[in-house]
Motif scaffolding. Structure first.
Motif, mmCIF file in Angstrom:
data_model
loop_
_atom_site.group_PDB
_atom_site.id
_atom_site.type_symbol
_atom_site.label_atom_id
_atom_site.label_comp_id
_atom_site.label_asym_id
_atom_site.label_seq_id
_atom_site.Cartn_x
_atom_site.Cartn_y
_atom_site.Cartn_z
ATOM 1 N N UNK A 186 -86.102 -74.187 35.641
ATOM 2 C CA UNK A 186 -85.354 -73.310 34.963
ATOM 3 C C UNK A 186 -84.025 -72.976 35.671
ATOM 4 N N UNK A 187 -84.136 -72.352 36.924
ATOM 5 C CA UNK A 187 -82.927 -72.242 37.726
ATOM 6 C C UNK A 187 -81.946 -73.213 37.744
ATOM 7 N N UNK A 188 -82.261 -74.350 37.737
ATOM 8 C CA UNK A 188 -81.400 -75.670 37.910
ATOM 9 C C UNK A 188 -80.841 -75.900 36.720
ATOM 10 N N UNK A 189 -81.576 -75.789 35.676
ATOM 11 C CA UNK A 189 -80.903 -75.738 34.356
ATOM 12 C C UNK A 189 -79.629 -74.663 33.949
ATOM 13 N N UNK A 190 -79.997 -73.569 34.451
ATOM 14 C CA UNK A 190 -79.066 -72.452 34.501
ATOM 15 C C UNK A 190 -77.922 -72.427 35.417
ATOM 16 N N UNK A 191 -78.088 -72.653 36.614
ATOM 17 C CA UNK A 191 -77.212 -72.451 37.639
ATOM 18 C C UNK A 191 -76.348 -73.618 37.947
ATOM 19 N N UNK A 192 -76.951 -74.875 37.810
ATOM 20 C CA UNK A 192 -76.210 -76.084 37.747
ATOM 21 C C UNK A 192 -75.768 -76.738 36.445
ATOM 22 N N UNK A 193 -76.804 -76.696 35.641
ATOM 23 C CA UNK A 193 -76.647 -77.229 34.234
ATOM 24 C C UNK A 193 -75.636 -76.431 33.308
ATOM 25 N N UNK A 194 -75.780 -75.166 33.342
ATOM 26 C CA UNK A 194 -74.725 -74.342 32.650
ATOM 27 C C UNK A 194 -73.732 -73.692 33.130
#
Length: 233
Positions: free
Chosen positions: A144-152
Motif C-alpha cells: 500500500x505504501x508503494x502504491x501511494x508514495x511511488x504510484x500516486x
C-alpha cells in the motif's frame, strides 16, 4: 494568469487527494485494537477470527481501491507485473544500496527511531498482535505504501522531472514516518529516495514493493521472535 490559477487548483486538489490516500492506508491498522475491545463481550476465538478477517480484508480492500484507481489513470499501460531479468538485478542492487545507507546513517544514531519504538511496542502486546504486525509490516505496508508514495505521488507531481519526483517522494515518505531526530528523518528520506529511484528505473511497482518487502521482512521476523520469547515465558 489563468494557467497559473488552474495549475494551483490542480495541484492543490492532488495534494488533498494524496492526504486522503495517506489516511486510507492507515485505516486497517485500527483492527489491532479490536481484540482488547471485543474480548469483553465476545468469545475469544471468535474475536481473533473476526479481527483477522477485518484486518486482512481491510488491506485487501485498500489495495484493490488504490490499484484500480491508479490503473484507471493509466489504462494504456500496466503498473505492476512480475519482475524478470534486469528488473531483478535492479531489485537486488536497490536492496543492497538501501541496507548500506541504513548501516551508514544508523551508525550516527544514538537511539531507536520513534517509528521503530512504536512498532516494537505493538509487537509486545500479545502473540496475536505480533503475528498481525508481521503481516502488516512485511506484506501489507510495502504494497500500500508503494502504491501511494511511488504510484500516486510520483504520478501527481513533477511527472516530467523524475529527479524532483524522486526527491519529493523521499521527502514525503521520510516526513510521515515518526522521526526521533534529524538523523532518523534523513534515514527515512534516503530510504524513500532509494525506493523511488528503483520504481523510476523500471516503471514497475513490483520492483519497489520487492525492495520495501525485503527491507521490512528481517526486522519483522526478529521482532516477532523477540516478542514471542517474552510473551510465552
Amino acid at each position: 494568469m489563468k494557467n497559473a490559477v488552474a495549475k494551483i487548483k490542480l495541484y492543490g486538489w492532488r495534494a488533498v487527494k494524496l492526504c486522503l490516500l495517506f489516511g486510507l492506508i492507515e485505516l486497517p491498522q485500527f483492527a489491532l485494537s479490536l481484540p482488547k475491545l471485543l474480548l469483553k463481550y465476545v468469545n475469544g476465538p471468535i474475536v481473533y477470527i473476526l479481527t483477522w478477517m477485518i484486518f486482512v480484508g481491510g488491506y485487501v480492500a485498500v489495495t484493490f481501491i488504490l490499484f484500480t484507481y491508479l490503473q484507471r489513470r493509466h489504462p494504456e499501460r500496466r503498473i505492476i507485473w512480475k519482475p524478470k531479468g534486469k528488473e531483478i538485478n535492479t531489485i537486488i542492487i536497490g536492496f543492497i544500496v538501501l541496507m548500506a545507507a541504513k548501516i551508514i546513517i544508523g551508525s550516527f544514531m544514538t537511539q531507536q527511531t520513534a517509528n521503530d519504538a512504536a512498532i516494537e511496542k505493538l509487537f509486545r502486546i500479545s502473540v496475536n498482535t505480533s503475528l498481525m504486525m508481521v503481516f502488516m509490516t512485511a506484506i501489507a505496508a510495502p504494497i500500500v505504501e508503494e502504491l501511494v508514495f511511488r504510484g500516486f505521488l510520483m504520478d501527481y507531481f513533477f511527472t516530467d522531472q523524475p529527479v524532483f519526483a524522486i526527491l519529493l517522494s523521499g521527502l514525503v515518505f521520510g516526513s510521515i514516518h515518526s522521526s526521533t531526530n534529524l538523523i532518523s528523518w534523513v534515514m527515512y528520506v534516503v530510504m524513500g529516495i532509494i525506493l523511488a529511484a528503483t520504481y523510476n528505473k523500471e516503471k514497475n511497482l513490483a520492483a519497489s514493493i520487492s525492495v520495501h518487502f525485503l527491507n521490512n521482512l528481517l526486522p519483522s521476523v526478529v521482532m516477532l521472535l523477540s516478542s514471542m520469547q517474552q510473551l510465552l515465558k
